[in-house]
Enzyme design. Structure first.
Site, PDB file in Angstrom:
ATOM      1  N   LYS A 130       0.856  -1.188   0.000  1.00 47.93           N
ATOM      2  CA  LYS A 130       0.000   0.000   0.000  1.00 47.93           C
ATOM      3  C   LYS A 130       0.882   1.224   0.000  1.00 47.93           C
ATOM      4  CE  LYS A 130      -4.455   1.001   0.153  1.00 47.93           C
ATOM      5  NZ  LYS A 130      -5.591   0.199  -0.325  1.00 47.93           N
TER       6      LYS A 130
HETATM    7  P1  NAD Z   1     -13.054   7.569  -3.069  1.00 39.68           P
HETATM    8  O1  NAD Z   1     -12.077   8.615  -2.756  1.00 39.68           O
HETATM    9  O2  NAD Z   1     -13.445   7.317  -4.503  1.00 39.68           O
HETATM   10  O3  NAD Z   1     -14.413   7.797  -2.249  1.00 39.68           O
HETATM   11  C1  NAD Z   1     -14.441   7.925  -0.870  1.00 39.68           C
HETATM   12  C2  NAD Z   1     -15.848   8.338  -0.446  1.00 39.68           C
HETATM   13  O4  NAD Z   1     -15.908   8.367   0.983  1.00 39.68           O
HETATM   14  C3  NAD Z   1     -16.249   9.734  -0.918  1.00 39.68           C
HETATM   15  O5  NAD Z   1     -17.637   9.752  -1.219  1.00 39.68           O
HETATM   16  C4  NAD Z   1     -15.969  10.592   0.302  1.00 39.68           C
HETATM   17  O6  NAD Z   1     -16.743  11.778   0.328  1.00 39.68           O
HETATM   18  C5  NAD Z   1     -16.388   9.633   1.413  1.00 39.68           C
HETATM   19  N1  NAD Z   1     -15.807   9.966   2.710  1.00 39.68           N
HETATM   20  C6  NAD Z   1     -14.536  10.351   2.996  1.00 39.68           C
HETATM   21  N2  NAD Z   1     -14.420  10.598   4.306  1.00 39.68           N
HETATM   22  C7  NAD Z   1     -15.641  10.365   4.849  1.00 39.68           C
HETATM   23  C8  NAD Z   1     -16.150  10.462   6.165  1.00 39.68           C
HETATM   24  N3  NAD Z   1     -15.379  10.860   7.193  1.00 39.68           N
HETATM   25  N4  NAD Z   1     -17.456  10.140   6.373  1.00 39.68           N
HETATM   26  C9  NAD Z   1     -18.237   9.750   5.341  1.00 39.68           C
HETATM   27  N5  NAD Z   1     -17.805   9.646   4.078  1.00 39.68           N
HETATM   28  C10 NAD Z   1     -16.517   9.958   3.842  1.00 39.68           C
HETATM   29  O7  NAD Z   1     -12.471   6.207  -2.433  1.00 39.68           O
HETATM   30  P2  NAD Z   1     -12.837   4.715  -2.811  1.00 39.68           P
HETATM   31  O8  NAD Z   1     -11.857   4.230  -3.803  1.00 39.68           O
HETATM   32  O9  NAD Z   1     -14.297   4.593  -3.055  1.00 39.68           O
HETATM   33  O10 NAD Z   1     -12.442   3.993  -1.437  1.00 39.68           O
HETATM   34  C11 NAD Z   1     -13.335   3.910  -0.343  1.00 39.68           C
HETATM   35  C12 NAD Z   1     -12.885   2.788   0.568  1.00 39.68           C
HETATM   36  O11 NAD Z   1     -12.878   1.553  -0.167  1.00 39.68           O
HETATM   37  C13 NAD Z   1     -11.471   2.945   1.135  1.00 39.68           C
HETATM   38  O12 NAD Z   1     -11.448   2.355   2.418  1.00 39.68           O
HETATM   39  C14 NAD Z   1     -10.636   2.107   0.181  1.00 39.68           C
HETATM   40  O13 NAD Z   1      -9.418   1.665   0.767  1.00 39.68           O
HETATM   41  C15 NAD Z   1     -11.592   0.951  -0.066  1.00 39.68           C
HETATM   42  N6  NAD Z   1     -11.323   0.191  -1.281  1.00 39.68           N
HETATM   43  C16 NAD Z   1     -11.290   0.799  -2.499  1.00 39.68           C
HETATM   44  C17 NAD Z   1     -11.068   0.022  -3.634  1.00 39.68           C
HETATM   45  C18 NAD Z   1     -11.098   0.612  -5.008  1.00 39.68           C
HETATM   46  O14 NAD Z   1     -11.032  -0.165  -5.986  1.00 39.68           O
HETATM   47  N7  NAD Z   1     -11.230   1.922  -5.177  1.00 39.68           N
HETATM   48  C19 NAD Z   1     -10.856  -1.358  -3.507  1.00 39.68           C
HETATM   49  C20 NAD Z   1     -10.908  -1.948  -2.246  1.00 39.68           C
HETATM   50  C21 NAD Z   1     -11.153  -1.158  -1.140  1.00 39.68           C
END
Ligand code: NAD
Length: 440
Positions: A130
């Site tokens: 990561k």
């Molecule tokens: P992103 O940046 O596209 O979206 C994050 C979302 O969470 C946004 O809508 C943001 O406004 C919201 N957010 C941020 N802080 C917040 C808070 N304090 N309270 C409520 N909402 C909040 O990110 P993403 O890629 O969708 O990732 C989200 C989660 O999923 C992370 O934990 C990431 O590690 C995990 N994840 C992502 C992927 C991927 O393919 N993108 C894969 C596996 C896991």
């Protein structure tokens, strides 16, 4: 757009001191504490000794780099960047790149460890890694973000590569970020190397289906968990925290498959409509305004209240640690399906278990992204690309197989789905350690 307040916030962002990875974690309830407790539970189940436990716990390699940025106004700002390879016994390290103001080394260590178990659960030939930069990307122009990305890539160049460590988007980064990483790496090597990153645009060797893969995988395992209890996905009510790459597409796919998405939220707040939100229209609203807040045909709801809604499925898909000793006790959903990495703390897990809430853990529920990243890497290595349908079918069968493996172990050994999933991931890695032996 560059704003003064974002600059000040980024400059003022605290950077945690680097503590030895094998030592005690600084704060109870941190992501790393949660990851360590989950590993300890799996080691206990598997009966491993302290030596193997420590090998599985300690990251193999870490870099902490300074990322100097020339801002659009001519000033210089120095950001903190990290890359951690938690384990590389089964293959190259694989894991996302996060841009968020709270990024610090222990969080990156936890996220890298979860990547290791996740790749094990879905049986990929990868270890876990990561990376992150402590930056709030909303306060920076596209040019500034490109310069940050290229400098960060250049600084961690000795660690990454298509055969040793492959990045993908995470919070605050996207396909464009991956294109910059790929270009910087390729320019340094002198030829184009698409397999150094996944989640890149189609035009430069991305894979069909990668953008929605995490969310599609999440809906597959939700359907499988519901089916285990004889409940069809169609008609179930769903609340989703986080409306980014994971939460937003999950809302779309849940709605397409006939579930009723009754509440969603982002960092600015949440909205609810008990009759079901019109997700395609909501997507247009988010595209136009940057937030779910203010969508018509909905009432406002706080992020905390959303977690306590009386729904069938709650999908935390934003950040770590939201279901803890203060919030988990109020969860009324029957299933918590973890889109985010580490949304539930150890104390939160205990409360959910006490209240008979079934938790489909992150290392299984959000593994669809890394599965299609693997497909993208395989396609880039072969320079031969598959159809969207082939990818959707391969993803579906991997996710259902992973769910069956985890659910079967859970039933057989009377474990939670989390303990079963981590145990499978840990066991696959430990087996590789044991077969390979210890050098020298
Ligand atoms: P992103 O940046 O596209 O979206 C994050 C979302 O969470 C946004 O809508 C943001 O406004 C919201 N957010 C941020 N802080 C917040 C808070 N304090 N309270 C409520 N909402 C909040 O990110 P993403 O890629 O969708 O990732 C989200 C989660 O999923 C992370 O934990 C990431 O590690 C995990 N994840 C992502 C992927 C991927 O393919 N993108 C894969 C596996 C896991």
């Amino acid at each position: 757009m560059t704003t003064t307040s974002a600059t000040e916030a980024a400059e003022a962002a605290p950077v945690a001191p680097i503590t030895p990875a094998e030592g005690p974690s600084p704060a109870t309830g941190s992501a790393l504490d949660t990851a360590h407790a989950q590993l300890a539970a799996a080691v206990d189940i598997l009966g491993y000794d302290d030596g193997l436990h420590t090998m599985l716990r300690m990251p193999r390699r870490e870099m902490h780099v300074a990322v100097p940025l020339r801002r659009d106004d001519g000033t210089t700002q120095v950001l903190h960047g990290f890359r951690v390879q938690h384990n590389v016994s089964l293959g190259p390290g694989k894991g996302g790149l996060r841009y968020h103001p709270n990024v610090e080394i222990d969080e990156v260590r936890a996220l890298a460890m979860w990547m290791t178990w996740k790749c094990g659960v879905v049986n990929l030939p990868y270890g876990g890694a990561k990376g992150g930069v402590a930056i709030d990307p909303r306060g920076y122009s596209a040019g500034e973000l490109e310069r940050v990305t290229r400098r960060y890539t250049s600084e961690i160049m000795p660690m990454i590569g298509p055969d040793n460590d492959i990045m993908a988007p995470d919070m605050g980064t996207d396909a464009q970020t991956m294109a910059w990483v790929m270009d910087t790496y390729s320019v340094a090597k002198g030829y184009t190397i698409p397999a150094v990153v996944t989640g890149k645009p189609l035009a430069v060797g991305g894979s069909l289906g990668r953008g929605t893969a995490t969310s599609a995988g999440l809906v597959h395992v939700t359907a499988a968990a519901l089916a285990d209890a004889g409940v069809p996905l169609e008609g179930t009510t769903v609340a989703i925290q986080g409306f980014g790459k994971v939460g937003g597409h999950a809302a779309e796919i849940f709605a397409e498959r006939g579930a009723k998405v009754v509440a969603v939220s982002d960092e600015y707040g949440g909205i609810r409509n008990d009759a079901g939100l019109d997700v395609p229209r909501l997507m247009e609203h988010v595209l136009a305004t940057g937030s779910v807040v203010g969508f018509d045909e909905s009432d406002p709801i706080t992020n905390t209240a959303l977690l306590a809604l009386d729904v069938d499925v709650l999908a935390p898909a934003a950040i770590e640690g939201v279901l803890d000793e203060h919030t988990a006790g109020s969860v009324r959903a029957r299933w918590v399906v973890e889109g985010a990495n580490g949304p539930t703390t150890e104390a939160g897990d205990a409360l959910l278990a006490k209240n008979d809430v079934t938790v489909v853990p992150d290392v299984l529920a959000n593994a669809g992204g890394v599965v299609v990243s693997y497909f993208e890497w395989v396609q880039a290595n072969q320079t031969y690309w598959w159809t969207e349908q082939e990818i959707a079918e391969k993803l579906g069968s991997r996710m259902h197989q992973a769910y069956r493996d985890v659910a079967e172990l859970a039933r057989r050994e009377d474990l939670s789905l989390r303990d079963a999933a981590i145990t499978i991931g840990v066991q696959r890695v430990a087996e590789a350690h044991q077969i390979r032996g210890l050098y020298p």
